[in-house]
Write a protein that holds these residues in place. Structure first.
Motif, PDB file in Angstrom:
ATOM      1  N   GLY A 317      -1.874  -7.824   9.260  1.00  0.00           N
ATOM      2  CA  GLY A 317      -0.593  -7.136   9.096  1.00  0.00           C
ATOM      3  C   GLY A 317      -0.143  -7.122   7.642  1.00  0.00           C
ATOM      4  N   ASP A 319       2.775  -5.410   4.614  1.00  0.00           N
ATOM      5  CA  ASP A 319       4.172  -5.018   4.519  1.00  0.00           C
ATOM      6  C   ASP A 319       4.305  -3.497   4.590  1.00  0.00           C
ATOM      7  OD1 ASP A 319       6.775  -4.426   2.664  1.00  0.00           O
ATOM      8  OD2 ASP A 319       6.952  -6.332   3.760  1.00  0.00           O
ATOM      9  N   TYR A 320       5.464  -3.043   5.070  1.00  0.00           N
ATOM     10  CA  TYR A 320       5.724  -1.617   5.170  1.00  0.00           C
ATOM     11  C   TYR A 320       5.720  -0.940   3.792  1.00  0.00           C
ATOM     12  CZ  TYR A 320       6.743  -1.161  10.154  1.00  0.00           C
ATOM     13  OH  TYR A 320       6.630  -1.090  11.527  1.00  0.00           O
ATOM     14  N   LEU A 324      -1.134   1.536   2.437  1.00  0.00           N
ATOM     15  CA  LEU A 324      -2.131   1.306   3.479  1.00  0.00           C
ATOM     16  C   LEU A 324      -3.527   1.703   3.025  1.00  0.00           C
ATOM     17  CD1 LEU A 324      -0.166   2.544   6.648  1.00  0.00           C
ATOM     18  CD2 LEU A 324      -0.370   0.229   5.727  1.00  0.00           C
ATOM     19  N   VAL A 351      -5.612   1.811  11.143  1.00  0.00           N
ATOM     20  CA  VAL A 351      -4.208   1.455  11.384  1.00  0.00           C
ATOM     21  C   VAL A 351      -4.021   1.332  12.890  1.00  0.00           C
ATOM     22  CG1 VAL A 351      -1.821   2.142  11.078  1.00  0.00           C
ATOM     23  CG2 VAL A 351      -3.505   2.661   9.296  1.00  0.00           C
ATOM     24  N   LEU A 354       2.465  -0.188  14.510  1.00  0.00           N
ATOM     25  CA  LEU A 354       3.635  -0.454  13.679  1.00  0.00           C
ATOM     26  C   LEU A 354       4.426  -1.567  14.338  1.00  0.00           C
ATOM     27  CD1 LEU A 354       4.691   3.227  12.901  1.00  0.00           C
ATOM     28  CD2 LEU A 354       3.321   1.692  11.471  1.00  0.00           C
ATOM     29  N   THR A 358       5.499  -5.670  10.206  1.00  0.00           N
ATOM     30  CA  THR A 358       4.231  -5.392   9.542  1.00  0.00           C
ATOM     31  C   THR A 358       3.618  -4.117  10.096  1.00  0.00           C
ATOM     32  OG1 THR A 358       2.990  -6.709  11.156  1.00  0.00           O
ATOM     33  CG2 THR A 358       3.744  -7.836   9.147  1.00  0.00           C
ATOM     34  N   VAL A 359       2.712  -3.583   9.305  1.00  0.00           N
ATOM     35  CA  VAL A 359       1.833  -2.510   9.765  1.00  0.00           C
ATOM     36  C   VAL A 359       0.477  -3.162  10.026  1.00  0.00           C
ATOM     37  CG1 VAL A 359       0.750  -0.313   9.242  1.00  0.00           C
ATOM     38  CG2 VAL A 359       3.070  -0.789   8.440  1.00  0.00           C
ATOM     39  N   ASN A 360       0.041  -3.161  11.280  1.00  0.00           N
ATOM     40  CA  ASN A 360      -1.178  -3.880  11.672  1.00  0.00           C
ATOM     41  C   ASN A 360      -2.403  -3.015  11.430  1.00  0.00           C
ATOM     42  OD1 ASN A 360       0.348  -6.057  12.474  1.00  0.00           O
ATOM     43  ND2 ASN A 360       0.401  -5.443  14.638  1.00  0.00           N
ATOM     44  N   LEU A 361      -3.369  -3.602  10.735  1.00  0.00           N
ATOM     45  CA  LEU A 361      -4.663  -2.967  10.497  1.00  0.00           C
ATOM     46  C   LEU A 361      -5.718  -3.704  11.321  1.00  0.00           C
ATOM     47  CD1 LEU A 361      -4.513  -2.573   6.603  1.00  0.00           C
ATOM     48  CD2 LEU A 361      -3.815  -0.918   8.351  1.00  0.00           C
TER      49      LEU A 361
END
Length: 488
Positions: A317, A319-320, A324, A351, A354, A358-361
């Motif tokens: 994860g 940060d926004y 990315l 990706v 959301l 966090t934005v999870n990868l």
């Protein structure tokens, strides 16, 4: 094969003893049956003799002549103790002791059939045998001895014939096993074919031996009861038969082989052996687990090592506010530089979601499970990816949480040492930026697979169940595959 011969020998020994016993018992005469014709009339038991229809003395018999004639006959038989005969006006009075009730009845019939006898008064008593009289037992033993001697030639012929068919059954089993070995490498199928060909030969030998011994009815019962016995045993030992049939199907279809890592009924482990009862696996914790073959055959089998490559995944994860595309490039660069990650199929960084903060990868990568351990490689990659992202100035925030400050929020000024992550990363020395990251740490150990270690532990451990392994050795099976042998 040695175990098979021992079981055949034991079975044959039991069958020979059973045949001998039945032959001897069938030759024992029933009580009251007529003796050999060589015996004299005086030695024959009275119940086997018929009283004469008429005893002619003179055309007109006197009482004295009747009494004298009857007494001489009773004394000559030696079946009576002190027999006395008195005749008055044609009425015969018998006294004395008879050895058996049949002897007493015989004397009455004899006197009644005598000429000019109008009535018989039998006052004889029956002698009670002494409890210490073993003469009947000795008589039966003597009869058994004579019958044994008479039936000994027939018995020897029957036993010899049974031994011949036993040897023939062994030869047929050996020949069938050799022929089956050219068709398949499956040990269980070879044994099944050998037994299916040899058992009928041995049953034919038992049938002929019983026929020669005079036990024709028992021979027919053996042949007729074989099918019924199979049905009864099938019902009584249903689970055993089900596991046996499942072992045949598993050895034929081979969904796994020795050393494969499988998952069955939530249990994960390396296959050690497959017997006629169950399959033994060794878990990753080093425990032996036995699973019934019927359960394995009816369950979903996950063979992990069937494909030498395996895909692993984990989530990171960011940060926004972070880029990315840059985060994906940093992670992908770590995957390409890792020695345990395969170049093909290619690794992916997608990706995934959301989340709250966090934005999870989601990271996908492939490894060779024959060389590397998935858990160790995954741990190494997570550590390297985390360090790479931090060094590039990415923020890895945790899940958002509500924090309450009842007395307010204290505020203080930061000095020059407290800088944002990107600024602090740029402030690092050049040699620190170029320092290569270790692929594996001491805590992670070697990234190699634990299969060889577990296999070595399995060799040193005690097998929980005895029995022949129906799966061929791993090296033998790999050699057969390299030569392109067809498996049935």
């Amino acid at each position: 094969m040695e175990v098979c011969y021992k079981s055949w020998g034991q079975s044959c020994f039991v069958c020979i003893c059973l045949t001998c016993s039945l032959v001897l018992l069938s030759k024992v005469p029933v009580h009251g049956q007529q003796e050999n014709a060589v015996q004299t009339e005086a030695e024959t038991s009275p119940d086997e003799q018929q009283a004469p229809a008429r005893v002619d003395v003179e055309p007109v018999a006197e009482d004295a002549d009747i009494g004298s004639r009857l007494k001489k006959i009773l004394v000559a038989t030696k079946w009576f103790i002190d027999p006395q005969v008195r005749v008055e006006e044609g009425v015969v009075f018998l006294t004395g002791e008879a050895k058996t009730p049949e002897d007493r009845e015989w004397a009455s019939k004899l006197a009644g059939n005598t000429q000019d006898v109008v009535a018989v008064a039998n006052r004889m008593t029956v002698t009670k045998p002494s409890p210490w009289d073993f003469s009947p037992a000795w008589l039966e033993i003597d009869k058994l001895r004579r019958n044994t001697i008479q039936t000994l030639p027939v018995l020897l012929i029957a036993v010899g014939l049974l031994l011949v068919f036993w040897v023939a059954a062994k030869l047929v089993a050996k020949l069938s096993r050799r022929i089956a070995s050219h068709r398949t490498t499956n040990f269980l199928l070879q044994e099944v074919v050998a037994k299916a060909a040899s058992i009928p030969v041995f049953l034919l030998g038992i049938y002929l031996a019983l026929r020669i011994s005079g036990l024709t009815r028992l021979a027919a019962t053996v042949l007729g009861g074989t099918g019924l016995l199979g049905i009864v045993l099938g019902i009584a030992f249903r689970d055993i038969a089900e596991n046996f049939l499942a072992s045949i199907l598993l050895s034929v279809q081979r969904p796994f082989r020795t050393g494969d890592l499988i998952v069955v009924e939530g249990r994960k482990g390396f296959v050690q052996s497959v017997t006629t009862r169950g399959t033994t696996i060794m878990t990753l914790d080093g425990d032996h687990v036995q699973i019934p073959n019927s359960t394995i055959y009816k369950s979903v089998i996950e063979n992990i090592t069937a494909n030498p490559n395996q895909r692993q995944t984990f989530v990171v994860g960011v940060d926004y506010e972070d880029s990315l595309e840059e985060a994906q490039a940093v992670i992908l660069d770590v995957l390409k530089q890792h020695t345990a990650v395969l170049a093909k199929p290619e690794s992916l960084v997608l990706v995934d979601a959301l989340a709250a903060s966090t934005v999870n990868l989601r990271v996908y990568f492939w490894i060779s499970i024959a060389k590397h351990d998935g858990l160790k490689v995954r741990s190494s990659l997570i550590r390297l990816v985390k360090n790479a992202l931090v060094e590039k100035g990415f923020t890895l925030p945790d899940e958002a949480r509500e924090v309450i400050f009842p007395k307010g929020v204290p505020v203080r000024m930061l000095d020059a040492s407290h800088q944002p992550m990107k600024e602090r990363r740029s402030a690092l020395p050049a040699d620190r930026n170029n320092e290569p990251e270790e692929i594996s740490t001491q805590s992670e150990g070697s990234l190699t697979s634990d299969a060889e270690e577990i296999e070595q532990q399995a060799k040193n451990s005690r097998q929980p169940e005895s029995g022949e392994n129906l799966l061929p050795p791993k090296k033998l099976e790999e050699a057969g595959e390299s030569h392109g042998e067809e498996k049935i």
